[in-house]
Design a protein around this motif. Structure first.
Motif, short mmCIF file in Angstrom:
data_model
loop_
_atom_site.label_atom_id
_atom_site.label_comp_id
_atom_site.label_asym_id
_atom_site.label_seq_id
_atom_site.Cartn_x
_atom_site.Cartn_y
_atom_site.Cartn_z
N SER A 157 0.81 -1.23 0.00
CA SER A 157 0.00 0.00 0.00
C SER A 157 0.84 1.27 0.00
CB SER A 157 -0.93 0.01 1.23
OG SER A 157 -0.19 0.24 2.43
N THR A 158 2.13 1.16 0.28
CA THR A 158 2.99 2.35 0.34
C THR A 158 3.75 2.61 -0.96
OG1 THR A 158 4.86 1.08 1.25
CG2 THR A 158 3.30 2.04 2.83
N LEU A 159 3.25 2.08 -2.07
CA LEU A 159 3.90 2.32 -3.37
C LEU A 159 4.01 3.83 -3.64
CD1 LEU A 159 2.20 -0.44 -5.57
CD2 LEU A 159 4.57 -0.39 -4.75
N PRO A 160 5.12 4.26 -4.25
CA PRO A 160 5.39 5.71 -4.38
C PRO A 160 4.77 6.35 -5.62
CG PRO A 160 7.25 4.44 -5.19
CD PRO A 160 6.25 3.44 -4.70
N GLN A 168 -1.07 6.92 5.81
CA GLN A 168 -2.53 6.75 5.79
C GLN A 168 -2.91 5.42 5.17
OE1 GLN A 168 -4.60 9.72 3.49
NE2 GLN A 168 -6.64 8.92 4.01
N ALA A 169 -2.23 5.05 4.09
CA ALA A 169 -2.55 3.79 3.40
C ALA A 169 -2.27 2.59 4.30
CB ALA A 169 -1.75 3.69 2.11
N ALA A 170 -1.12 2.58 4.96
CA ALA A 170 -0.78 1.45 5.83
C ALA A 170 -1.75 1.35 7.00
CB ALA A 170 0.66 1.60 6.32
N ASN A 176 -8.71 -2.24 8.05
CA ASN A 176 -9.72 -2.84 7.17
C ASN A 176 -9.29 -4.19 6.59
OD1 ASN A 176 -11.95 -0.59 6.61
ND2 ASN A 176 -9.94 0.42 6.75
N PHE A 177 -8.35 -4.80 7.24
CA PHE A 177 -7.79 -6.06 6.74
C PHE A 177 -8.86 -7.14 6.57
CE2 PHE A 177 -5.50 -10.12 7.33
CZ PHE A 177 -4.61 -10.01 6.29
N ASN A 178 -9.86 -7.14 7.42
CA ASN A 178 -10.92 -8.16 7.36
C ASN A 178 -12.24 -7.64 6.78
OD1 ASN A 178 -9.32 -10.24 8.57
ND2 ASN A 178 -9.64 -9.26 10.56
N ASN A 179 -12.22 -6.45 6.21
CA ASN A 179 -13.45 -5.85 5.67
C ASN A 179 -13.52 -6.06 4.15
OD1 ASN A 179 -14.14 -4.94 8.22
ND2 ASN A 179 -13.20 -2.92 7.92
N HIS A 180 -14.34 -6.99 3.76
CA HIS A 180 -14.46 -7.34 2.34
C HIS A 180 -15.02 -6.16 1.54
CE1 HIS A 180 -14.59 -9.86 -1.10
NE2 HIS A 180 -15.90 -10.03 -1.13
N HIS A 181 -14.31 -5.79 0.49
CA HIS A 181 -14.69 -4.71 -0.42
C HIS A 181 -14.58 -3.32 0.22
CE1 HIS A 181 -17.07 -7.47 -3.39
NE2 HIS A 181 -15.77 -7.56 -3.53
N ALA A 182 -13.83 -3.20 1.30
CA ALA A 182 -13.58 -1.87 1.88
C ALA A 182 -12.74 -1.07 0.89
CB ALA A 182 -12.84 -2.01 3.21
N THR A 183 -13.05 0.20 0.72
CA THR A 183 -12.33 1.04 -0.23
C THR A 183 -11.96 2.38 0.39
OG1 THR A 183 -14.37 2.00 -1.13
CG2 THR A 183 -13.51 0.04 -2.23
N ILE A 184 -10.91 2.97 -0.16
CA ILE A 184 -10.50 4.32 0.23
C ILE A 184 -9.80 4.94 -0.97
CG2 ILE A 184 -8.25 3.62 1.14
CD1 ILE A 184 -8.52 5.83 3.24
N GLN A 185 -9.94 6.24 -1.11
CA GLN A 185 -9.22 6.96 -2.16
C GLN A 185 -8.19 7.86 -1.51
OE1 GLN A 185 -11.46 8.61 -5.48
NE2 GLN A 185 -10.10 10.39 -5.56
N ILE A 186 -6.95 7.71 -1.93
CA ILE A 186 -5.85 8.52 -1.43
C ILE A 186 -5.20 9.18 -2.63
CG2 ILE A 186 -3.70 8.55 -0.13
CD1 ILE A 186 -4.60 6.02 1.30
N GLY A 187 -5.27 10.49 -2.70
CA GLY A 187 -4.89 11.17 -3.92
C GLY A 187 -5.93 10.83 -4.98
N SER A 188 -5.48 10.42 -6.14
CA SER A 188 -6.42 9.99 -7.19
C SER A 188 -6.54 8.48 -7.28
CB SER A 188 -5.94 10.54 -8.55
OG SER A 188 -4.65 10.02 -8.86
N PHE A 191 -7.95 2.28 -3.28
CA PHE A 191 -7.52 1.01 -2.69
C PHE A 191 -8.78 0.21 -2.35
CE2 PHE A 191 -4.18 3.97 -2.09
CZ PHE A 191 -2.98 3.28 -1.96
N MET A 192 -8.77 -1.07 -2.68
CA MET A 192 -9.89 -1.92 -2.28
C MET A 192 -9.35 -3.21 -1.67
SD MET A 192 -13.28 -3.32 -4.32
CE MET A 192 -12.42 -4.36 -5.49
#
Length: 215
Positions: A157-160, A168-170, A176-188, A191-192
């Motif tokens: 998740s920390t790809l540059p 924030q990504a980590a 949300n490691f156990n949350n199926h289909h959890a999503t977040i937008q960081i920048g543009s 992550f799902m």
């Protein structure tokens, strides 16, 4: 040249002795053999090089694999394949590269430890940008728990990329490691997390296509 040999070469066939006739037959065989030998050698060499060139593998060159991407494709800004798979290889991963002028390019990095298999697929339509990164971990169910792969996903998740927020990504992966289909937008970048079973986790990183708003 003795008389028998001279007759075998020059004499009239009907006037030749049996010895001269036999010698002429032997001479004719030698002439045919040595006369055809250069032709035989030429054909053999030609067939050999034809075989070599025909069986030579035609693996695609990555420099030529710029596939025509769909018009709605979105690349992860600032991220290239070389930001992904070489760093994984430093961690013991092996990478298989597939360059396909029709369907796009795929870098598949894999690594296995006792009871756990890791896989990272980096996809693009060229060799400079990245469309998506999909990380997957599976356990065999014999004592190993999938939670042991959490740090792996936090690392991915920390790809540059441009406007990334590694902390924030980590943190989001941890929560949300156990949350199926959890999503977040960081920048543009979106992550799902996918957690369909207790034996598998997957993280998809991509730029989601959004239809332009209609006014």
């Amino acid at each position: 040249m003795d008389k028998t040999t001279k007759d075998a070469w020059l004499g009239n066939k009907e006037d030749l002795s049996p010895e001269a006739l036999e010698k002429r037959r032997r001479i004719n065989k030698k002439v045919m053999l040595f006369g055809c030998l250069p032709i035989i050698l030429f054909i053999s060499v030609a067939l050999f090089f034809s075989f070599i060139s025909g069986d030579e593998p035609t693996s695609a060159s990555p420099n030529s694999e710029a596939t025509q991407a769909p018009t709605n494709v979105r690349y992860i800004p600032g991220l290239s394949p070389t930001d992904v798979y070489p760093n994984l290889e430093k961690q013991g991963f092996s990478t298989e590269k597939t360059f396909n002028p029709e369907y796009g390019n795929l870098w598949t990095s894999t690594h296995s430890v006792i009871g756990m298999d890791y896989r990272v697929e980096t996809f693009s339509y060229n060799i400079k940008n990245v469309v998506s990164v999909r990380a997957t971990a599976t356990v065999d169910g014999n004592g190993k728990e999938i939670v042991a792969s959490k740090q792996f996903f936090q690392y991915i998740s920390t790809l540059p990329y441009e406007n990334a927020n590694p902390e924030q990504a980590a943190k989001w992966v941890d929560e949300n490691f156990n949350n199926h289909h959890a999503t977040i937008q960081i920048g543009s970048v979106t992550f799902m997390m996918m957690a369909p079973t207790r034996y598998l986790r997957s993280l998809l990183i991509e730029v989601r296509y959004t239809s332009p708003s209609k006014e």
